[in-house]
Design a protein around this motif. Sequence first.
Motif, PDB file in Angstrom:
ATOM      1  N   GLY A  56       0.846  -1.196   0.000  1.00 32.70           N
ATOM      2  CA  GLY A  56       0.000   0.000   0.000  1.00 32.70           C
ATOM      3  C   GLY A  56       0.873   1.235   0.000  1.00 32.70           C
ATOM      4  N   ILE A  57       0.789   2.037  -1.045  1.00 31.06           N
ATOM      5  CA  ILE A  57       1.685   3.182  -1.186  1.00 31.06           C
ATOM      6  C   ILE A  57       0.897   4.481  -1.074  1.00 31.06           C
ATOM      7  N   GLY A  58       1.343   5.361  -0.191  1.00 27.16           N
ATOM      8  CA  GLY A  58       0.693   6.654  -0.025  1.00 27.16           C
ATOM      9  C   GLY A  58       1.234   7.675  -1.001  1.00 27.16           C
ATOM     10  N   ASN A  59       1.126   8.941  -0.647  1.00 24.50           N
ATOM     11  CA  ASN A  59       1.609  10.026  -1.481  1.00 24.50           C
ATOM     12  C   ASN A  59       2.815  10.696  -0.840  1.00 24.50           C
ATOM     13  N   VAL A  60       3.651  11.307  -1.667  1.00 26.72           N
ATOM     14  CA  VAL A  60       4.797  12.039  -1.136  1.00 26.72           C
ATOM     15  C   VAL A  60       4.295  13.098  -0.148  1.00 26.72           C
ATOM     16  N   GLY A  61       4.912  13.123   1.012  1.00 30.29           N
ATOM     17  CA  GLY A  61       4.492  14.050   2.061  1.00 30.29           C
ATOM     18  C   GLY A  61       3.592  13.426   3.106  1.00 30.29           C
ATOM     19  N   ASP A  62       3.022  12.239   2.815  1.00 29.61           N
ATOM     20  CA  ASP A  62       2.166  11.563   3.788  1.00 29.61           C
ATOM     21  C   ASP A  62       2.969  11.129   5.012  1.00 29.61           C
ATOM     22  N   ARG A  63       2.362  11.226   6.180  1.00 31.14           N
ATOM     23  CA  ARG A  63       2.982  10.756   7.412  1.00 31.14           C
ATOM     24  C   ARG A  63       2.803   9.248   7.526  1.00 31.14           C
ATOM     25  N   VAL A  64       3.853   8.560   7.948  1.00 30.31           N
ATOM     26  CA  VAL A  64       3.833   7.107   8.077  1.00 30.31           C
ATOM     27  C   VAL A  64       4.348   6.725   9.461  1.00 30.31           C
ATOM     28  N   ILE A  65       3.660   5.783  10.091  1.00 35.24           N
ATOM     29  CA  ILE A  65       4.133   5.196  11.349  1.00 35.24           C
ATOM     30  C   ILE A  65       4.431   3.728  11.075  1.00 35.24           C
ATOM     31  N   ALA A  66       5.641   3.283  11.399  1.00 32.61           N
ATOM     32  CA  ALA A  66       6.031   1.904  11.128  1.00 32.61           C
ATOM     33  C   ALA A  66       6.540   1.230  12.392  1.00 32.61           C
ATOM     34  N   TYR A  67       6.284  -0.069  12.501  1.00 35.01           N
ATOM     35  CA  TYR A  67       6.793  -0.887  13.594  1.00 35.01           C
ATOM     36  C   TYR A  67       7.661  -1.973  12.961  1.00 35.01           C
ATOM     37  N   LEU A  68       8.965  -1.933  13.212  1.00 35.87           N
ATOM     38  CA  LEU A  68       9.911  -2.797  12.521  1.00 35.87           C
ATOM     39  C   LEU A  68      10.579  -3.780  13.468  1.00 35.87           C
ATOM     40  N   ASP A  69      10.758  -5.013  13.006  1.00 38.84           N
ATOM     41  CA  ASP A  69      11.477  -6.008  13.800  1.00 38.84           C
ATOM     42  C   ASP A  69      12.869  -5.485  14.148  1.00 38.84           C
ATOM     43  N   HIS A  70      13.305  -5.723  15.376  1.00 42.08           N
ATOM     44  CA  HIS A  70      14.625  -5.353  15.888  1.00 42.08           C
ATOM     45  C   HIS A  70      14.814  -3.849  16.075  1.00 42.08           C
ATOM     46  N   ILE A  71      13.904  -3.041  15.551  1.00 42.34           N
ATOM     47  CA  ILE A  71      14.066  -1.586  15.610  1.00 42.34           C
ATOM     48  C   ILE A  71      12.997  -0.943  16.495  1.00 42.34           C
ATOM     49  N   GLY A  72      11.746  -1.370  16.323  1.00 38.93           N
ATOM     50  CA  GLY A  72      10.650  -0.762  17.063  1.00 38.93           C
ATOM     51  C   GLY A  72       9.907   0.264  16.218  1.00 38.93           C
ATOM     52  N   ARG A  73       9.322   1.245  16.888  1.00 37.17           N
ATOM     53  CA  ARG A  73       8.492   2.241  16.206  1.00 37.17           C
ATOM     54  C   ARG A  73       9.344   3.359  15.608  1.00 37.17           C
ATOM     55  N   VAL A  74       9.055   3.685  14.347  1.00 37.77           N
ATOM     56  CA  VAL A  74       9.648   4.868  13.714  1.00 37.77           C
ATOM     57  C   VAL A  74       8.531   5.601  12.970  1.00 37.77           C
ATOM     58  N   GLU A  75       8.680   6.885  12.810  1.00 41.36           N
ATOM     59  CA  GLU A  75       7.703   7.625  12.025  1.00 41.36           C
ATOM     60  C   GLU A  75       8.396   8.713  11.229  1.00 41.36           C
ATOM     61  N   GLY A  76       7.742   9.085  10.144  1.00 38.96           N
ATOM     62  CA  GLY A  76       8.313  10.109   9.276  1.00 38.96           C
ATOM     63  C   GLY A  76       7.371  10.388   8.119  1.00 38.96           C
ATOM     64  N   LYS A  77       7.916  10.915   7.031  1.00 36.91           N
ATOM     65  CA  LYS A  77       7.101  11.267   5.870  1.00 36.91           C
ATOM     66  C   LYS A  77       7.673  10.639   4.605  1.00 36.91           C
ATOM     67  N   ILE A  78       6.767  10.282   3.694  1.00 41.88           N
ATOM     68  CA  ILE A  78       7.185   9.713   2.409  1.00 41.88           C
ATOM     69  C   ILE A  78       7.905  10.787   1.596  1.00 41.88           C
ATOM     70  N   THR A  79       9.102  10.444   1.122  1.00 41.80           N
ATOM     71  CA  THR A  79       9.884  11.403   0.337  1.00 41.80           C
ATOM     72  C   THR A  79       9.875  11.096  -1.154  1.00 41.80           C
ATOM     73  N   ARG A  80       9.757   9.807  -1.500  1.00 39.66           N
ATOM     74  CA  ARG A  80       9.673   9.460  -2.921  1.00 39.66           C
ATOM     75  C   ARG A  80       9.096   8.057  -3.070  1.00 39.66           C
ATOM     76  N   ILE A  81       8.535   7.796  -4.241  1.00 40.36           N
ATOM     77  CA  ILE A  81       7.978   6.484  -4.555  1.00 40.36           C
ATOM     78  C   ILE A  81       9.029   5.687  -5.323  1.00 40.36           C
ATOM     79  N   ILE A  82       9.243   4.428  -4.949  1.00 42.21           N
ATOM     80  CA  ILE A  82      10.180   3.553  -5.649  1.00 42.21           C
ATOM     81  C   ILE A  82       9.405   2.350  -6.176  1.00 42.21           C
ATOM     82  N   ASP A  83      10.068   1.472  -6.920  1.00 43.60           N
ATOM     83  CA  ASP A  83       9.406   0.273  -7.429  1.00 43.60           C
ATOM     84  C   ASP A  83       8.875  -0.557  -6.265  1.00 43.60           C
ATOM     85  N   ASN A  84       7.571  -0.782  -6.258  1.00 42.66           N
ATOM     86  CA  ASN A  84       6.918  -1.629  -5.247  1.00 42.66           C
ATOM     87  C   ASN A  84       7.075  -1.126  -3.814  1.00 42.66           C
TER      88      ASN A  84
END
Length: 204
Positions: A56-84
């Motif tokens: 699921g891909i949002g738009n550049v500038g959208d806020r994203v909250i992610a929960y990653l294995d070994h890392i935990g919670r991170v959040e930020g904004k989409i800066t560019r769209i890449i393949d997939n």
Amino acid sequence: MALPNIKQSLPAAEERRRFQRVKVHLLGRYMLPDRREFPCQVINMSPGGLALLAPGIGNVGDRVIAYLDHIGRVEGKITRIIDNGFAMTIGATARKRDKLAAQLTWLANRDILNLPEDRRHDRIIPRNPIAVLTLEDGTKMTCRIIDMSLSGAAIAAETKPAMKSQVMLGRVQARVVRNLEGGFAIEFVHPQLAETLEESVTAR
């Protein structure tokens, strides 16, 4: 003659670029502004940003909250769209960035996520990760599925079968293709169907 402090004069973009990207294969989940959640796989990361494969891909500038294995919670904004997927910044304090840098260094040095290079299929984490593995000699052992795809799986287990040996994960035929830290990776003899994958590998 004293050299000028070049670091202080760096523009913001170049300042961000001083964070070295580390190639990783981290699984996790993320949420877009509309509160939809999706699984993801981080392919590279620095204390200042990351790139991930995502359904699921949002738009550049959208806020994203992610929960990653070994890392935990991170959040930020989409800066560019890449393949997939997409790339995003990581909003964090200096202390949090230092912690992220240490975690990424540890991950790179330990190489604990050295999974098979074949990434033809997205990897997912099963709802029920406990499965039964049958070895070539018929011995059965309980194991935990770290993640899986339509073509293989990463397994956490105390016993590591011989490389290239034939095994059965649930009722799926597979062969051992790589040793991992605390487990091993297997490749399915026949690609599986998404609709029946989890049921097949956790069958007892």
